[in-house]
Design a protein around this motif. Structure first.
Motif, PDB file in Angstrom:
ATOM      1  N   SER A  68       0.841  -1.191   0.000  1.00 46.13           N
ATOM      2  CA  SER A  68       0.000   0.000   0.000  1.00 46.13           C
ATOM      3  C   SER A  68       0.878   1.245   0.000  1.00 46.13           C
ATOM      4  O   SER A  68       2.094   1.175   0.242  1.00 46.13           O
ATOM      5  CB  SER A  68      -0.905   0.005   1.237  1.00 46.13           C
ATOM      6  OG  SER A  68      -1.751  -1.117   1.233  1.00 46.13           O
ATOM      7  N   VAL A  69       0.272   2.387  -0.259  1.00 46.65           N
ATOM      8  CA  VAL A  69       1.005   3.647  -0.245  1.00 46.65           C
ATOM      9  C   VAL A  69       1.646   3.835   1.131  1.00 46.65           C
ATOM     10  O   VAL A  69       1.014   3.590   2.163  1.00 46.65           O
ATOM     11  CB  VAL A  69       0.055   4.820  -0.551  1.00 46.65           C
ATOM     12  CG1 VAL A  69       0.795   6.159  -0.485  1.00 46.65           C
ATOM     13  CG2 VAL A  69      -0.575   4.638  -1.923  1.00 46.65           C
ATOM     14  N   ASN A  88       4.019   9.476  -8.610  1.00 49.08           N
ATOM     15  CA  ASN A  88       3.176   8.277  -8.531  1.00 49.08           C
ATOM     16  C   ASN A  88       2.159   8.325  -7.401  1.00 49.08           C
ATOM     17  O   ASN A  88       1.227   7.525  -7.389  1.00 49.08           O
ATOM     18  CB  ASN A  88       4.045   7.030  -8.362  1.00 49.08           C
ATOM     19  CG  ASN A  88       4.702   6.596  -9.653  1.00 49.08           C
ATOM     20  OD1 ASN A  88       4.097   5.947 -10.496  1.00 49.08           O
ATOM     21  ND2 ASN A  88       5.957   6.971  -9.810  1.00 49.08           N
ATOM     22  N   VAL A  89       2.330   9.233  -6.450  1.00 48.79           N
ATOM     23  CA  VAL A  89       1.379   9.283  -5.329  1.00 48.79           C
ATOM     24  C   VAL A  89       0.109  10.036  -5.711  1.00 48.79           C
ATOM     25  O   VAL A  89      -0.856  10.070  -4.941  1.00 48.79           O
ATOM     26  CB  VAL A  89       2.003   9.907  -4.064  1.00 48.79           C
ATOM     27  CG1 VAL A  89       3.259   9.168  -3.678  1.00 48.79           C
ATOM     28  CG2 VAL A  89       2.275  11.398  -4.239  1.00 48.79           C
ATOM     29  N   SER A  95      -2.198  12.379   1.814  1.00 48.05           N
ATOM     30  CA  SER A  95      -1.094  12.941   2.587  1.00 48.05           C
ATOM     31  C   SER A  95       0.095  11.994   2.595  1.00 48.05           C
ATOM     32  O   SER A  95      -0.040  10.833   2.977  1.00 48.05           O
ATOM     33  CB  SER A  95      -1.542  13.204   4.032  1.00 48.05           C
ATOM     34  OG  SER A  95      -0.472  13.644   4.823  1.00 48.05           O
ATOM     35  N   LEU A  96       1.240  12.519   2.170  1.00 47.67           N
ATOM     36  CA  LEU A  96       2.489  11.771   2.270  1.00 47.67           C
ATOM     37  C   LEU A  96       3.562  12.711   2.825  1.00 47.67           C
ATOM     38  O   LEU A  96       4.108  13.536   2.080  1.00 47.67           O
ATOM     39  CB  LEU A  96       2.936  11.219   0.920  1.00 47.67           C
ATOM     40  CG  LEU A  96       4.254  10.443   0.967  1.00 47.67           C
ATOM     41  CD1 LEU A  96       4.114   9.172   1.799  1.00 47.67           C
ATOM     42  CD2 LEU A  96       4.757  10.112  -0.436  1.00 47.67           C
ATOM     43  N   PRO A  97       3.878  12.608   4.115  1.00 46.80           N
ATOM     44  CA  PRO A  97       4.995  13.383   4.660  1.00 46.80           C
ATOM     45  C   PRO A  97       6.308  12.911   4.042  1.00 46.80           C
ATOM     46  O   PRO A  97       6.616  11.716   4.064  1.00 46.80           O
ATOM     47  CB  PRO A  97       4.949  13.067   6.160  1.00 46.80           C
ATOM     48  CG  PRO A  97       3.597  12.487   6.412  1.00 46.80           C
ATOM     49  CD  PRO A  97       3.202  11.804   5.146  1.00 46.80           C
ATOM     50  N   VAL A  98       7.053  13.846   3.466  1.00 45.01           N
ATOM     51  CA  VAL A  98       8.334  13.529   2.851  1.00 45.01           C
ATOM     52  C   VAL A  98       9.431  14.277   3.601  1.00 45.01           C
ATOM     53  O   VAL A  98       9.428  15.508   3.661  1.00 45.01           O
ATOM     54  CB  VAL A  98       8.354  13.926   1.361  1.00 45.01           C
ATOM     55  CG1 VAL A  98       9.738  13.668   0.757  1.00 45.01           C
ATOM     56  CG2 VAL A  98       7.295  13.150   0.589  1.00 45.01           C
ATOM     57  N   ALA A 125      -0.695  16.289  -1.996  1.00 43.01           N
ATOM     58  CA  ALA A 125      -0.492  15.198  -1.036  1.00 43.01           C
ATOM     59  C   ALA A 125       0.894  15.230  -0.401  1.00 43.01           C
ATOM     60  O   ALA A 125       1.074  14.771   0.735  1.00 43.01           O
ATOM     61  CB  ALA A 125      -0.705  13.853  -1.721  1.00 43.01           C
ATOM     62  N   ILE A 126       1.877  15.781  -1.114  1.00 47.58           N
ATOM     63  CA  ILE A 126       3.256  15.764  -0.605  1.00 47.58           C
ATOM     64  C   ILE A 126       3.474  16.920   0.369  1.00 47.58           C
ATOM     65  O   ILE A 126       3.310  18.095   0.017  1.00 47.58           O
ATOM     66  CB  ILE A 126       4.269  15.814  -1.753  1.00 47.58           C
ATOM     67  CG1 ILE A 126       4.250  14.485  -2.504  1.00 47.58           C
ATOM     68  CG2 ILE A 126       5.674  16.118  -1.242  1.00 47.58           C
ATOM     69  CD1 ILE A 126       5.268  14.361  -3.610  1.00 47.58           C
TER      70      ILE A 126
END
Length: 274
Positions: A68-69, A88-89, A95-98, A125-126
């Motif tokens: 999964s993501v 790709n997200v 939400s993707l904390p980078v 999302a990033i």
């Protein structure tokens, strides 16, 4: 902590597009790949996941391993094969904390964190979190530290990931020569698993315009050219760091076919429980 090596190849991967060398042919015959670099870490206590580097092969890697993501990501540097899978997200998560280093690169005039934020400002999302090198931060419930390594001309970082409860530790060298600074080595030391850049055998340095560097006492180069370790250098780093286990990644298709799939060269999909 469960570690999956999603991508173990260099910039072109193995098999390389349009290449009919013996190593690429052997990879096809064996049904194995070395896609562009990425490591997946699952916190087994919390079931949170951390992705180290956003490979352009993100979609293929995640479908192949039925993942999964991720809940969080870390970017070690801004080269294509480590960052440009970020797109790709899109539509996969809100939400993707980078996490990325806050240190300004004199070559680009901005930090890795700033470059990620600028290049992917269209992806809501990033969420970029800038981190000071050598300082601890938490991602996916795990203790992490980015450490400076040597990958000219850009700034680049290795990563130490540790479970705060079990003490399990993963160290990733990042793309680097053997000339890893001592304070970085101190952070990376004593891992249960070291995943280290080892692009070719030392003898291949004879084919590089700049040869090899950082020779050992026997004259074996531990750096290939100016940017990456030889597998001999990666093995030496594993010994220096007192690693329990070691796998060479960022492997090129220039490794001869009769040795390309031997220890310690990793292939995609290897999984380790620390």
């Amino acid at each position: 902590m469960e570690v999956t090596l999603l991508g173990t190849g260099d910039t072109t991967g193995t098999p390389t597009v349009g290449c009919d060398c013996d190593t690429c042919a052997a990879a096809r015959e064996r049904g194995v790949e070395r896609t562009r670099f990425s490591v997946h870490v699952r916190n087994e206590r919390t079931d949170e996941t951390l992705l180290v580097d956003l490979s352009p092969d993100f979609r293929q890697q995640f479908l192949r391993e039925d993942l999964s993501v991720p809940d969080a990501a870390v970017v070690t540097h801004i080269h294509f094969d480590h960052l440009h899978g970020a797109g790709n997200v899109f539509r996969l998560t809100r939400s993707l904390p980078v996490h990325a280093a806050a240190e300004v690169d004199p070559t680009t005039g901005e930090s890795v964190a700033e470059t990620v934020a600028r290049q992917y400002d269209y992806l809501d999302a990033i969420e970029v979190h800038d981190q000071e090198p050598l300082e601890p931060f938490t991602a996916a419930g795990l203790n992490c530290r980015l450490v400076p390594v040597d990958h000219p001309p850009l700034v680049c970082y290795g990563l130490a990931v540790e479970d705060p409860e079990t003490g399990a530790k993963l160290s990733i060298s990042g793309d680097t020569t053997y000339d890893v600074p001592e304070d970085s080595r101190d952070v990376l030391a004593d891992p249960d698993l070291l995943v280290a850049d080892g692009i070719v055998h030392a003898e291949f340095c004879e084919r590089h315009p700049r040869g090899g560097q950082h020779h050992d006492a026997d004259g074996v180069p531990r750096t290939f050219g100016t940017k990456h370790m030889t597998v001999d250098g990666a093995r030496a780093l594993a010994e220096d760091l007192n690693a329990d286990r070691f796998r060479a990644v960022h492997v090129s298709h220039f490794v001869p076919a009769d040795r390309a799939f031997e220890d310690p060269f990793a292939v995609d999909g290897e999984r380790y429980r620390l």
